[in-house]
Design a protein around this motif. Structure first.
Motif, PDB file in Angstrom:
ATOM      1  N   LYS A   4      -1.613  -2.019 -23.981  1.00 24.50           N
ATOM      2  CA  LYS A   4      -2.191  -0.751 -23.533  1.00 24.50           C
ATOM      3  C   LYS A   4      -3.121  -0.989 -22.336  1.00 24.50           C
ATOM      4  O   LYS A   4      -3.113  -0.205 -21.384  1.00 24.50           O
ATOM      5  CB  LYS A   4      -2.962  -0.089 -24.689  1.00 24.50           C
ATOM      6  N   ILE A   5      -3.892  -2.070 -22.369  1.00 22.22           N
ATOM      7  CA  ILE A   5      -4.788  -2.399 -21.260  1.00 22.22           C
ATOM      8  C   ILE A   5      -3.973  -2.720 -20.004  1.00 22.22           C
ATOM      9  O   ILE A   5      -4.326  -2.293 -18.899  1.00 22.22           O
ATOM     10  CB  ILE A   5      -5.715  -3.588 -21.607  1.00 22.22           C
ATOM     11  N   ILE A   6      -2.882  -3.438 -20.183  1.00 21.33           N
ATOM     12  CA  ILE A   6      -2.009  -3.757 -19.048  1.00 21.33           C
ATOM     13  C   ILE A   6      -1.429  -2.472 -18.454  1.00 21.33           C
ATOM     14  O   ILE A   6      -1.432  -2.279 -17.240  1.00 21.33           O
ATOM     15  CB  ILE A   6      -0.878  -4.723 -19.468  1.00 21.33           C
ATOM     16  N   GLU A   7      -0.972  -1.577 -19.316  1.00 19.77           N
ATOM     17  CA  GLU A   7      -0.405  -0.304 -18.854  1.00 19.77           C
ATOM     18  C   GLU A   7      -1.454   0.510 -18.095  1.00 19.77           C
ATOM     19  O   GLU A   7      -1.180   1.042 -17.006  1.00 19.77           O
ATOM     20  CB  GLU A   7       0.100   0.498 -20.050  1.00 19.77           C
ATOM     21  N   ILE A   8      -2.645   0.607 -18.639  1.00 17.30           N
ATOM     22  CA  ILE A   8      -3.720   1.353 -17.970  1.00 17.30           C
ATOM     23  C   ILE A   8      -4.050   0.702 -16.629  1.00 17.30           C
ATOM     24  O   ILE A   8      -4.216   1.388 -15.615  1.00 17.30           O
ATOM     25  CB  ILE A   8      -4.960   1.445 -18.878  1.00 17.30           C
ATOM     26  N   SER A   9      -4.135  -0.618 -16.624  1.00 19.58           N
ATOM     27  CA  SER A   9      -4.456  -1.347 -15.387  1.00 19.58           C
ATOM     28  C   SER A   9      -3.435  -1.059 -14.299  1.00 19.58           C
ATOM     29  O   SER A   9      -3.802  -0.780 -13.144  1.00 19.58           O
ATOM     30  CB  SER A   9      -4.519  -2.854 -15.655  1.00 19.58           C
ATOM     31  N   PHE A  10      -2.169  -1.122 -14.644  1.00 15.41           N
ATOM     32  CA  PHE A  10      -1.139  -0.874 -13.641  1.00 15.41           C
ATOM     33  C   PHE A  10      -1.118   0.586 -13.192  1.00 15.41           C
ATOM     34  O   PHE A  10      -0.798   0.878 -12.032  1.00 15.41           O
ATOM     35  CB  PHE A  10       0.232  -1.335 -14.122  1.00 15.41           C
ATOM     36  N   ASN A  11      -1.490   1.507 -14.065  1.00 19.02           N
ATOM     37  CA  ASN A  11      -1.612   2.908 -13.648  1.00 19.02           C
ATOM     38  C   ASN A  11      -2.765   3.090 -12.670  1.00 19.02           C
ATOM     39  O   ASN A  11      -2.640   3.833 -11.694  1.00 19.02           O
ATOM     40  CB  ASN A  11      -1.784   3.821 -14.861  1.00 19.02           C
ATOM     41  N   ILE A  12      -3.875   2.403 -12.912  1.00 19.94           N
ATOM     42  CA  ILE A  12      -4.992   2.455 -11.968  1.00 19.94           C
ATOM     43  C   ILE A  12      -4.556   1.893 -10.625  1.00 19.94           C
ATOM     44  O   ILE A  12      -4.805   2.499  -9.574  1.00 19.94           O
ATOM     45  CB  ILE A  12      -6.220   1.699 -12.515  1.00 19.94           C
ATOM     46  N   ILE A  13      -3.899   0.743 -10.651  1.00 19.50           N
ATOM     47  CA  ILE A  13      -3.438   0.102  -9.412  1.00 19.50           C
ATOM     48  C   ILE A  13      -2.503   1.038  -8.648  1.00 19.50           C
ATOM     49  O   ILE A  13      -2.657   1.234  -7.433  1.00 19.50           O
ATOM     50  CB  ILE A  13      -2.739  -1.241  -9.713  1.00 19.50           C
ATOM     51  N   ALA A  14      -1.546   1.622  -9.337  1.00 22.09           N
ATOM     52  CA  ALA A  14      -0.556   2.488  -8.673  1.00 22.09           C
ATOM     53  C   ALA A  14      -1.204   3.724  -8.056  1.00 22.09           C
ATOM     54  O   ALA A  14      -0.965   4.036  -6.881  1.00 22.09           O
ATOM     55  CB  ALA A  14       0.521   2.898  -9.674  1.00 22.09           C
ATOM     56  N   HIS A  15      -2.010   4.422  -8.833  1.00 26.66           N
ATOM     57  CA  HIS A  15      -2.600   5.669  -8.338  1.00 26.66           C
ATOM     58  C   HIS A  15      -3.661   5.418  -7.270  1.00 26.66           C
ATOM     59  O   HIS A  15      -3.740   6.164  -6.284  1.00 26.66           O
ATOM     60  CB  HIS A  15      -3.145   6.499  -9.496  1.00 26.66           C
ATOM     61  N   ALA A  16      -4.463   4.385  -7.447  1.00 25.28           N
ATOM     62  CA  ALA A  16      -5.464   4.052  -6.430  1.00 25.28           C
ATOM     63  C   ALA A  16      -4.774   3.584  -5.152  1.00 25.28           C
ATOM     64  O   ALA A  16      -5.201   3.930  -4.049  1.00 25.28           O
ATOM     65  CB  ALA A  16      -6.425   2.985  -6.951  1.00 25.28           C
ATOM     66  N   GLY A  17      -3.708   2.820  -5.298  1.00 26.83           N
ATOM     67  CA  GLY A  17      -2.952   2.361  -4.121  1.00 26.83           C
ATOM     68  C   GLY A  17      -2.349   3.524  -3.357  1.00 26.83           C
ATOM     69  O   GLY A  17      -2.407   3.559  -2.122  1.00 26.83           O
ATOM     70  N   ASP A  18      -1.786   4.474  -4.082  1.00 32.48           N
ATOM     71  CA  ASP A  18      -1.242   5.672  -3.428  1.00 32.48           C
ATOM     72  C   ASP A  18      -2.348   6.458  -2.719  1.00 32.48           C
ATOM     73  O   ASP A  18      -2.159   6.931  -1.595  1.00 32.48           O
ATOM     74  CB  ASP A  18      -0.547   6.578  -4.447  1.00 32.48           C
ATOM     75  N   ALA A  19      -3.492   6.577  -3.377  1.00 33.86           N
ATOM     76  CA  ALA A  19      -4.615   7.309  -2.785  1.00 33.86           C
ATOM     77  C   ALA A  19      -5.095   6.626  -1.512  1.00 33.86           C
ATOM     78  O   ALA A  19      -5.376   7.298  -0.508  1.00 33.86           O
ATOM     79  CB  ALA A  19      -5.758   7.429  -3.792  1.00 33.86           C
ATOM     80  N   LYS A  20      -5.162   5.306  -1.528  1.00 38.90           N
ATOM     81  CA  LYS A  20      -5.584   4.578  -0.336  1.00 38.90           C
ATOM     82  C   LYS A  20      -4.562   4.756   0.788  1.00 38.90           C
ATOM     83  O   LYS A  20      -4.929   4.951   1.946  1.00 38.90           O
ATOM     84  CB  LYS A  20      -5.768   3.100  -0.643  1.00 38.90           C
ATOM     85  N   GLY A  21      -3.288   4.697   0.450  1.00 37.75           N
ATOM     86  CA  GLY A  21      -2.240   4.897   1.450  1.00 37.75           C
ATOM     87  C   GLY A  21      -2.321   6.275   2.090  1.00 37.75           C
ATOM     88  O   GLY A  21      -2.147   6.422   3.305  1.00 37.75           O
TER      89      GLY A  21
END
Length: 104
Positions: A4-21
């Motif tokens: 669950k922590i891995i899933e949450i972490s990758f969701n943070i990475i994906a959404h934050a990465g999209d936001a930065k882009g």
């Protein structure tokens, strides 16, 4: 490590990465004189950041409830992505304002 922590972490990475882009795209649009398009990119960037924050809040609430979160490089990486995206987004807004002022 908890899946669950891995899933949450990758969701943070994906959404934050999209936001930065999107924030980077906003600067590009503003530089080209497309201020309204730049502001639309920032709006979408902020929407993505809200999603990333929701995942982070889930981790914080879980830990506040007494469930210790196991630290990992993936989670640290996710937090790094989130903070960098937030900073980049704020700077992008300043660039948009600056380019708009230069246009006038």
């Amino acid at each position: 490590m908890d899946e669950k922590i891995i899933e949450i972490s990758f969701n943070i990475i994906a959404h934050a990465g999209d936001a930065k882009g999107l924030a980077f795209e906003a600067i590009k649009e503003a530089k080209e004189g497309n201020i309204e398009a730049a502001r639309e990119c920032i709006k979408k960037s902020k929407e993505g950041m809200v999603v990333a924050h929701r995942f982070q809040t889930e981790l914080i609430q879980n830990e506040a409830s007494g469930n210790k979160t196991e630290m990992s490089v993936i989670l640290v990486h996710a937090q790094d992505h989130l903070m960098n995206a937030m900073n980049f987004q704020q700077l992008a807004e300043e660039f948009i304002d600056l380019y708009e002022r230069l246009e006038k």
